[in-house]
Design a protein around this motif. Structure first.
Motif, PDB file in Angstrom:
ATOM      1  N   PHE A 103       0.814  -1.220   0.000  1.00 21.89           N
ATOM      2  CA  PHE A 103       0.000   0.000   0.000  1.00 21.89           C
ATOM      3  C   PHE A 103       0.845   1.267   0.000  1.00 21.89           C
ATOM      4  N   THR A 104       2.111   1.152   0.378  1.00 25.37           N
ATOM      5  CA  THR A 104       2.977   2.333   0.321  1.00 25.37           C
ATOM      6  C   THR A 104       3.841   2.308  -0.937  1.00 25.37           C
ATOM      7  N   GLY A 105       3.531   1.392  -1.876  1.00 28.43           N
ATOM      8  CA  GLY A 105       4.213   1.380  -3.168  1.00 28.43           C
ATOM      9  C   GLY A 105       5.602   0.771  -3.141  1.00 28.43           C
ATOM     10  N   ARG A 106       5.970   0.102  -2.034  1.00 26.52           N
ATOM     11  CA  ARG A 106       7.313  -0.464  -1.942  1.00 26.52           C
ATOM     12  C   ARG A 106       7.358  -1.944  -2.340  1.00 26.52           C
ATOM     13  N   ARG A 107       6.198  -2.516  -2.672  1.00 23.39           N
ATOM     14  CA  ARG A 107       6.165  -3.944  -2.994  1.00 23.39           C
ATOM     15  C   ARG A 107       5.141  -4.191  -4.097  1.00 23.39           C
ATOM     16  N   GLN A 108       5.485  -5.069  -5.054  1.00 26.68           N
ATOM     17  CA  GLN A 108       4.598  -5.308  -6.191  1.00 26.68           C
ATOM     18  C   GLN A 108       3.964  -6.690  -6.184  1.00 26.68           C
ATOM     19  N   GLY A 109       4.487  -7.598  -5.368  1.00 24.06           N
ATOM     20  CA  GLY A 109       3.910  -8.947  -5.318  1.00 24.06           C
ATOM     21  C   GLY A 109       4.035  -9.501  -3.909  1.00 24.06           C
ATOM     22  N   PHE A 110       3.424 -10.678  -3.686  1.00 24.53           N
ATOM     23  CA  PHE A 110       3.412 -11.248  -2.332  1.00 24.53           C
ATOM     24  C   PHE A 110       4.150 -12.581  -2.311  1.00 24.53           C
ATOM     25  N   ARG A 128      -4.944 -19.189 -10.280  1.00 23.05           N
ATOM     26  CA  ARG A 128      -3.515 -19.398 -10.566  1.00 23.05           C
ATOM     27  C   ARG A 128      -3.053 -18.485 -11.704  1.00 23.05           C
ATOM     28  N   HIS A 129      -3.917 -18.298 -12.699  1.00 24.03           N
ATOM     29  CA  HIS A 129      -3.533 -17.389 -13.790  1.00 24.03           C
ATOM     30  C   HIS A 129      -3.479 -15.927 -13.324  1.00 24.03           C
ATOM     31  N   LEU A 130      -4.437 -15.550 -12.480  1.00 21.60           N
ATOM     32  CA  LEU A 130      -4.479 -14.150 -12.018  1.00 21.60           C
ATOM     33  C   LEU A 130      -3.148 -13.737 -11.398  1.00 21.60           C
ATOM     34  N   SER A 131      -2.537 -14.667 -10.675  1.00 25.06           N
ATOM     35  CA  SER A 131      -1.271 -14.349 -10.008  1.00 25.06           C
ATOM     36  C   SER A 131      -0.161 -14.044 -11.004  1.00 25.06           C
ATOM     37  N   GLU A 132      -0.413 -14.386 -12.286  1.00 28.11           N
ATOM     38  CA  GLU A 132       0.610 -14.118 -13.302  1.00 28.11           C
ATOM     39  C   GLU A 132       0.405 -12.775 -14.007  1.00 28.11           C
ATOM     40  N   ILE A 133      -0.718 -12.098 -13.736  1.00 22.01           N
ATOM     41  CA  ILE A 133      -0.917 -10.769 -14.346  1.00 22.01           C
ATOM     42  C   ILE A 133      -0.008  -9.786 -13.609  1.00 22.01           C
ATOM     43  N   PRO A 134       0.919  -9.140 -14.340  1.00 27.78           N
ATOM     44  CA  PRO A 134       1.904  -8.305 -13.649  1.00 27.78           C
ATOM     45  C   PRO A 134       1.271  -7.090 -12.961  1.00 27.78           C
ATOM     46  N   TYR A 135       1.933  -6.663 -11.923  1.00 28.91           N
ATOM     47  CA  TYR A 135       1.590  -5.443 -11.190  1.00 28.91           C
ATOM     48  C   TYR A 135       1.459  -4.287 -12.176  1.00 28.91           C
ATOM     49  N   GLY A 136       0.404  -3.501 -12.045  1.00 30.75           N
ATOM     50  CA  GLY A 136       0.259  -2.307 -12.883  1.00 30.75           C
ATOM     51  C   GLY A 136      -0.387  -2.562 -14.233  1.00 30.75           C
ATOM     52  N   ALA A 160     -15.372 -16.528 -10.693  1.00 25.38           N
ATOM     53  CA  ALA A 160     -14.135 -16.897  -9.990  1.00 25.38           C
ATOM     54  C   ALA A 160     -13.532 -15.676  -9.304  1.00 25.38           C
ATOM     55  N   CYS A 161     -13.585 -14.529  -9.997  1.00 30.53           N
ATOM     56  CA  CYS A 161     -13.066 -13.298  -9.404  1.00 30.53           C
ATOM     57  C   CYS A 161     -13.936 -12.862  -8.226  1.00 30.53           C
ATOM     58  N   ALA A 162     -15.251 -12.982  -8.402  1.00 32.51           N
ATOM     59  CA  ALA A 162     -16.185 -12.521  -7.363  1.00 32.51           C
ATOM     60  C   ALA A 162     -16.090 -13.367  -6.095  1.00 32.51           C
ATOM     61  N   THR A 163     -15.579 -14.595  -6.231  1.00 33.72           N
ATOM     62  CA  THR A 163     -15.475 -15.462  -5.062  1.00 33.72           C
ATOM     63  C   THR A 163     -14.016 -15.721  -4.672  1.00 33.72           C
ATOM     64  N   ASN A 164     -13.107 -14.891  -5.188  1.00 35.77           N
ATOM     65  CA  ASN A 164     -11.691 -15.019  -4.856  1.00 35.77           C
ATOM     66  C   ASN A 164     -11.499 -14.944  -3.337  1.00 35.77           C
ATOM     67  N   PRO A 165     -11.005 -16.030  -2.698  1.00 35.23           N
ATOM     68  CA  PRO A 165     -10.844 -15.988  -1.243  1.00 35.23           C
ATOM     69  C   PRO A 165      -9.655 -15.126  -0.798  1.00 35.23           C
ATOM     70  N   LEU A 166      -8.794 -14.747  -1.755  1.00 41.20           N
ATOM     71  CA  LEU A 166      -7.573 -14.022  -1.395  1.00 41.20           C
ATOM     72  C   LEU A 166      -7.405 -12.731  -2.195  1.00 41.20           C
ATOM     73  N   PRO A 167      -8.416 -11.830  -2.141  1.00 38.88           N
ATOM     74  CA  PRO A 167      -8.298 -10.590  -2.916  1.00 38.88           C
ATOM     75  C   PRO A 167      -7.053  -9.811  -2.502  1.00 38.88           C
ATOM     76  N   ILE A 168      -6.593  -8.962  -3.384  1.00 38.06           N
ATOM     77  CA  ILE A 168      -5.370  -8.163  -3.278  1.00 38.06           C
ATOM     78  C   ILE A 168      -4.149  -9.076  -3.474  1.00 38.06           C
ATOM     79  N   VAL A 169      -4.050 -10.148  -2.654  1.00 35.27           N
ATOM     80  CA  VAL A 169      -2.898 -11.051  -2.752  1.00 35.27           C
ATOM     81  C   VAL A 169      -2.949 -11.803  -4.079  1.00 35.27           C
ATOM     82  N   VAL A 170      -4.122 -12.321  -4.436  1.00 29.48           N
ATOM     83  CA  VAL A 170      -4.367 -12.854  -5.776  1.00 29.48           C
ATOM     84  C   VAL A 170      -5.137 -11.756  -6.507  1.00 29.48           C
ATOM     85  N   PRO A 171      -4.469 -11.076  -7.460  1.00 30.20           N
ATOM     86  CA  PRO A 171      -4.956  -9.764  -7.931  1.00 30.20           C
ATOM     87  C   PRO A 171      -6.129  -9.817  -8.910  1.00 30.20           C
TER      88      PRO A 171
END
Lengths: 202, 166
Positions: A103-110, A128-136, A160-171
């Motif tokens: 949130f402070t812009g110092r990290r792009q992935g988890f 699994r695919h969502l995690s491959e979409i690059p930051y930004g 699948a997006c609407a029921t994502n159990p790990l929003p933000i972390v899985v983008p």
């Protein structure tokens, strides 16, 4: 005759709350060491509101926005993962730090381990695919469907997006409609806008 | 039980601690509390959804208190004077409770009275539930709780704290 002894027996003693805090922390540590806990959780403040973070022994199992109702999310974890749920412990400290950096812009992935047991089948493939979409950057629901091996399953990608159990972390916030409009978001559209703006600004 | 166990700790943690204090005194109460909730956590998924959680926890606490008291008796070394169990330990100053007098008076009650006062008045369980835990009839549990409170009124009240209150 005085009822004071009865009254005093049922009143909180001074120092009781502090004592309970210490006992509770010791309980979480002991229970975690004995693997007697299904889920531990903590709440963190963020620019998109309070976030509930929950983890099993395997990894982070759930991230939930306030709008999802944290009590209901915990109830549902009780049914789906297990009801031996305790607040506290240190399992979620690494994710809390990584979210802070994000949130402070110092990290792009988890980098924290994830427990994806709440997603199955095609939804899991999508996550699994969502995690491959690059930051930004962003993809359309259709592009995600193609990348997930089912080009016609655009609506299924949406759910699948609407029921994502790990929003933000899985983008899942990086998935938009093909005309560039936002589509939906389980954390509310304002939150989706905010996350995308954060990533574009950084 | 499908509900998160954390709810049981939040809702009943303080009462169980008071029950443990009433039954065992402030120092051993912490151990009994920890053993109670660890044991409850393990058994939680098997507890029926409509169970009375407080009564269940107090029943476990009762068994743990018996264990803690037995372990204490086993390890006890004869001493010239009985140590004052309500004295604050230096490493745990929060145990220096201002109402320590009351807990001293509770600790001085005969066992059956102390248990019935703890489970009825401190935990708020009805007499039949108390009788199920301590044994005997509900009427006997009611009488023991009443006798215990009467005794507390005479011992604790004459200490000067509440004797002027009518």
């Amino acid at each position: 005759m005085s009822d004071n002894p009865i009254q005093l027996l049922t009143e909180a003693a001074s120092g009781e709350a502090e004592r309970l805090t210490v006992l509770h922390a010791a309980l979480v540590d002991r229970a975690s060491a004995e693997s007697a806990v299904d889920v531990t959780y903590r709440l963190v403040d963020s620019p998109v509101g309070s976030l509930l973070l929950a983890a099993t022994e395997l990894g982070v199992v759930r991230v939930a926005f306030e709008i999802e109702d944290h009590d209901r999310v915990l109830e549902s974890l009780g049914s789906s993962v297990g009801s031996r749920i305790l607040r506290g412990g240190d399992r979620l400290d690494p994710l809390a730090r990584e979210l802070d950096d994000y949130f402070t812009g110092r990290r792009q992935g988890f980098d924290v381990p994830l427990d994806l047991r709440l997603a199955r089948g095609f939804r899991l493939t999508v996550l699994r695919h969502l995690s491959e979409i690059p930051y930004g950057s962003t993809e359309s629901y259709g592009e995600v469907a193609v990348a997930s091996g089912s080009p016609r399953a655009v609506r299924a990608v949406g759910s699948a997006c609407a029921t994502n159990p790990l929003p933000i972390v899985v983008p899942c916030h990086r998935v938009l409609r093909s005309d560039g409009s936002l589509g939906g978001y389980l954390g509310g559209l304002q939150t989706k806008e905010r996350l995308l703006a954060l990533e574009h600004a950084a | 039980m499908k509900r998160p166990f954390e709810q049981a700790v939040t809702e009943h943690g303080a009462v169980v601690l008071r029950v443990c204090r009433a039954v065992l005194g402030p120092i051993e109460a912490d151990d009994a509390w920890s053993e109670t909730f660890l044991s409850a956590l393990r058994a939680w998924p098997d507890l029926p959804d409509d169970a009375n959680v407080r009564a269940w926890l107090v029943t476990i606490a009762h068994r743990k208190a018996v264990d803690v008291a037995r372990a204490g008796a086993r390890h006890a070394v004869p001493v010239a004077a009985v140590p004052d169990t309500t004295a604050p330990r230096v490493d745990q100053p929060e145990e220096a409770l201002p109402d320590g007098d009351l807990w001293t008076a509770v600790a001085a009650l005969p066992e059956k009275q102390r248990l019935c006062v703890a489970y009825h008045h401190v935990a708020g369980l009805p007499h039949p539930e108390v009788a199920r835990i301590v044994g005997g009839t509900p009427a006997a549990a009611r009488r023991a709780a009443a006798d215990g409170i009467a005794r507390l009124r005479s011992t604790y009240a004459t200490d000067g704290r509440v004797s002027t209150h009518v």
